[in-house]
Design a protein around this motif. Structure first.
Motif, PDB file in Angstrom:
ATOM      1  N   SER A  78       0.817  -1.210   0.000  1.00 16.91           N
ATOM      2  CA  SER A  78       0.000   0.000   0.000  1.00 16.91           C
ATOM      3  C   SER A  78       0.852   1.262   0.000  1.00 16.91           C
ATOM      4  CB  SER A  78      -0.918   0.011   1.224  1.00 16.91           C
ATOM      5  OG  SER A  78      -1.613   1.236   1.311  1.00 16.91           O
ATOM      6  N   SER A  79       0.441   2.227  -0.830  1.00 14.82           N
ATOM      7  CA  SER A  79       1.154   3.507  -0.896  1.00 14.82           C
ATOM      8  C   SER A  79       0.422   4.603  -0.124  1.00 14.82           C
ATOM      9  CB  SER A  79       1.320   3.944  -2.358  1.00 14.82           C
ATOM     10  OG  SER A  79       0.049   4.181  -2.951  1.00 14.82           O
ATOM     11  N   ARG A  80      -0.603   4.233   0.619  1.00 13.59           N
ATOM     12  CA  ARG A  80      -1.382   5.241   1.338  1.00 13.59           C
ATOM     13  C   ARG A  80      -0.610   5.847   2.504  1.00 13.59           C
ATOM     14  NH1 ARG A  80      -7.258   2.141   1.828  1.00 13.59           N
ATOM     15  NH2 ARG A  80      -7.598   1.857  -0.415  1.00 13.59           N
ATOM     16  N   ILE A  81       0.349   5.117   3.012  1.00  9.83           N
ATOM     17  CA  ILE A  81       1.112   5.593   4.168  1.00  9.83           C
ATOM     18  C   ILE A  81       2.332   6.359   3.665  1.00  9.83           C
ATOM     19  CG2 ILE A  81       2.247   4.900   6.309  1.00  9.83           C
ATOM     20  CD1 ILE A  81       0.766   2.162   5.897  1.00  9.83           C
TER      21      ILE A  81
ATOM     22  N   ASP B 245      11.598   2.453  -2.476  1.00 13.18           N
ATOM     23  CA  ASP B 245      10.139   2.435  -2.380  1.00 13.18           C
ATOM     24  C   ASP B 245       9.524   2.010  -3.712  1.00 13.18           C
ATOM     25  OD1 ASP B 245       7.555   2.739  -1.602  1.00 13.18           O
ATOM     26  OD2 ASP B 245       7.618   4.922  -1.364  1.00 13.18           O
ATOM     27  N   ALA B 246       8.915   0.821  -3.727  1.00 12.63           N
ATOM     28  CA  ALA B 246       8.300   0.306  -4.956  1.00 12.63           C
ATOM     29  C   ALA B 246       6.785   0.210  -4.830  1.00 12.63           C
ATOM     30  CB  ALA B 246       8.881  -1.068  -5.288  1.00 12.63           C
ATOM     31  N   ARG B 247       6.197   0.830  -3.846  1.00  9.49           N
ATOM     32  CA  ARG B 247       4.758   0.700  -3.598  1.00  9.49           C
ATOM     33  C   ARG B 247       3.942   1.347  -4.721  1.00  9.49           C
ATOM     34  NH1 ARG B 247       3.696   3.706   1.467  1.00  9.49           N
ATOM     35  NH2 ARG B 247       5.363   5.032   0.631  1.00  9.49           N
ATOM     36  N   GLU B 248       3.107   0.511  -5.337  1.00  7.72           N
ATOM     37  CA  GLU B 248       2.196   0.965  -6.393  1.00  7.72           C
ATOM     38  C   GLU B 248       2.917   1.824  -7.429  1.00  7.72           C
ATOM     39  OE1 GLU B 248      -1.562   2.456  -4.970  1.00  7.72           O
ATOM     40  OE2 GLU B 248      -1.450   1.238  -3.148  1.00  7.72           O
TER      41      GLU B 248
ATOM     42  N   TRP C 127      -3.328  -7.867  -7.444  1.00  4.57           N
ATOM     43  CA  TRP C 127      -2.217  -7.177  -8.096  1.00  4.57           C
ATOM     44  C   TRP C 127      -1.112  -6.822  -7.103  1.00  4.57           C
ATOM     45  CZ3 TRP C 127      -0.878  -2.364  -6.426  1.00  4.57           C
ATOM     46  CH2 TRP C 127      -1.838  -1.623  -5.736  1.00  4.57           C
ATOM     47  N   LYS C 128      -1.471  -6.619  -5.841  1.00  3.84           N
ATOM     48  CA  LYS C 128      -0.447  -6.320  -4.838  1.00  3.84           C
ATOM     49  C   LYS C 128       0.458  -7.526  -4.610  1.00  3.84           C
ATOM     50  CE  LYS C 128      -2.998  -2.778  -2.253  1.00  3.84           C
ATOM     51  NZ  LYS C 128      -3.566  -2.392  -0.941  1.00  3.84           N
ATOM     52  N   VAL C 129      -0.154  -8.698  -4.551  1.00  2.00           N
ATOM     53  CA  VAL C 129       0.635  -9.921  -4.389  1.00  2.00           C
ATOM     54  C   VAL C 129       1.481 -10.169  -5.633  1.00  2.00           C
ATOM     55  CG1 VAL C 129       0.537 -12.412  -4.006  1.00  2.00           C
ATOM     56  CG2 VAL C 129      -1.082 -10.903  -2.832  1.00  2.00           C
ATOM     57  N   ASP C 130       0.895  -9.922  -6.802  1.00  2.00           N
ATOM     58  CA  ASP C 130       1.648 -10.102  -8.051  1.00  2.00           C
ATOM     59  C   ASP C 130       2.856  -9.168  -8.101  1.00  2.00           C
ATOM     60  OD1 ASP C 130      -0.148 -12.012  -8.853  1.00  2.00           O
ATOM     61  OD2 ASP C 130      -1.338 -10.649 -10.111  1.00  2.00           O
TER      62      ASP C 130
ATOM     63  N   PHE D 204       6.206  -5.726   3.080  1.00  5.20           N
ATOM     64  CA  PHE D 204       4.917  -5.642   2.395  1.00  5.20           C
ATOM     65  C   PHE D 204       3.944  -4.959   3.343  1.00  5.20           C
ATOM     66  CE2 PHE D 204       0.694  -7.225   1.245  1.00  5.20           C
ATOM     67  CZ  PHE D 204       0.672  -6.931  -0.112  1.00  5.20           C
ATOM     68  N   LEU D 205       3.529  -3.731   2.992  1.00  8.37           N
ATOM     69  CA  LEU D 205       2.669  -2.939   3.865  1.00  8.37           C
ATOM     70  C   LEU D 205       1.222  -3.002   3.391  1.00  8.37           C
ATOM     71  CD1 LEU D 205       5.524  -0.893   3.426  1.00  8.37           C
ATOM     72  CD2 LEU D 205       4.519  -0.292   5.618  1.00  8.37           C
TER      73      LEU D 205
END
Length: 396
Positions: A52-55, A98-101, A137-140, A124-125
């Motif tokens: 998650s990129s929300r944080i 940082d590779a989030r989304e 898609w997050k798991v992928d 993995f956040l």
């Protein structure tokens, strides 16, 4: 004690090992490997963030590595698609990616960065969801980044972090259920299963989490990292985390390797000119224990500590050489005793340093521990068979 001086010590040790018999040489070089990894190859631990990129990234670093010290994360960019070093006060440095989304362009950049330097741990956040399903898609994405990371001799492990929505506190029962669910989902993937270390529940929003929860989960994370990181990154991580169990483990590794090397070298008929390296090795061991405890790494300070124990370095070396001269009249057995003396003295110094700098015992208590360790081999006696042979020689 800077890297050049350490390199000189290691080079001298490797040169000295070349003079030893083959079997002893291999043992010495194998024990030298962890010392080289912990000191010469020391580097910041590298962490890759996915999920998650929300944080905000600043809150992630603050919540995971610098609770109570937000000043260290103020200058972080919003997104870091290249390896970026973050200094955590005077405790140490971490390197983050940082590779989030990430979009296609950022993903390519992350892939290239992982080719250049692989991550030690992949985080993995995930925020707690009202629905039990985790977006596929997050798991992928996690699988993709893990494959890229481990393609060039990497072997990163995964730590899941589940956090409540921003501004909300952790509800223990619900969070534990969500953490268990996330762990189950991640382990259901054959590509991820063997890489999962743990899934932890942490609130990364300042002020949203009870102190006791923060302490318990954060300490668990620090212990995992101190234990699982490669040797090259462990020293820095242990200084950052101040994890006592990790400090003990690394200190014991230093003591074990240094003792083994000193015992092996001490058992050989080495000229006096080569003996100072044993003393230097003992100083390096103490300096390493000081460093892992959070202090400055200094050979001078290590020498002062050894002197405070009552182990005069110069006198000890001369005494040992004098003993070697006497014992050379007893081939084989004399060399064994010299090796035992070198090993026992080294272990006693290392043990005293560990309890003083890590366990926090007083200097008088550390001195007693050192002296007790030395007494084991303080007065070596001849084996009965050699005493009889010597008596017969005198009467004959």
């Amino acid at each position: 004690m800077n890297p050049p001086s350490l390199l000189q010590i290691v080079e001298r040790l490797e040169g000295l090992a070349g003079k030893l018999p083959s079997r002893i040489r291999k043992a010495v070089l194998s024990e030298l490997t962890p010392l080289k990894q912990l000191f010469l190859q020391q580097r910041p631990p590298r962490f890759l963030f996915t999920g998650s990129s929300r944080i905000p990234l600043t809150r992630i670093i603050h919540g995971l590595f610098a609770p109570g010290d937000s000043t260290q994360t103020r200058d972080l960019p919003l997104r870091v698609s290249r390896w970026h070093n973050v200094s955590l006060s005077e405790r140490g440095t971490i390197s983050i990616l940082d590779a989030r989304e990430a979009d296609d362009s950022a993903s390519i950049q992350v892939r290239d960065e992982l080719k250049f330097q692989s991550a030690d741990v992949v985080f993995f956040l995930e925020e707690e969801q009202t629905t039990p399903e985790l977006e596929k898609w997050k798991v992928d994405d996690l699988i993709t980044y893990l494959v890229w990371n481990n393609a060039s001799a990497g072997d990163a492990k995964i730590i899941g972090i589940i956090t409540p929505p921003t501004g909300q506190p952790i509800v223990s029962a619900a969070t534990e259920i969500n953490a268990t669910r996330l762990k189950s989902v991640l382990r259901s993937s054959p590509m991820l299963r063997e890489h999962i270390l743990e899934v932890l529940s942490l609130s990364l929003a300042r002020g949203a989490e009870p102190v006791e929860v923060l302490s318990r989960e954060a300490q668990k994370l620090m212990s995992i990292l101190a234990r699982e990181l490669p040797n090259q990154a462990r020293m820095e991580m242990i200084r950052i985390s101040q994890d006592v169990e990790g400090q003990r483990e690394v200190a014991q590794a230093l003591i074990k390797s240094t003792t083994a090397i000193c015992a092996a070298i001490g058992a050989q008929p080495i000229p006096l000119a080569d003996l100072p390296i044993l003393t230097t090795l003992q100083l390096m061991m103490v300096a390493g224990i000081m460093y892992v405890s959070g202090r400055e790494r200094s050979l001078r300070a290590a020498a002062e500590f050894i002197g405070a124990l009552g182990a005069n370095v110069g006198a000890a070396m001369l005494l040992r050489e004098g003993t070697r001269v006497i014992l050379k009249f007893f081939p084989g057995w004399g060399n064994v005793v010299c090796g035992l003396m070198a090993g026992t003295g080294t272990y006693a110094i290392g043990r005293a340093a560990s309890v003083f700098f890590i366990e926090g015992v007083s200097l008088p208590d550390a001195r007693r521990i050192y002296l007790a360790g030395r007494k084991v081999r303080e007065r070596p006696s001849l084996p009965a068979s050699e005493r009889i042979d010597k008596a017969h020689a005198k009467t004959g």
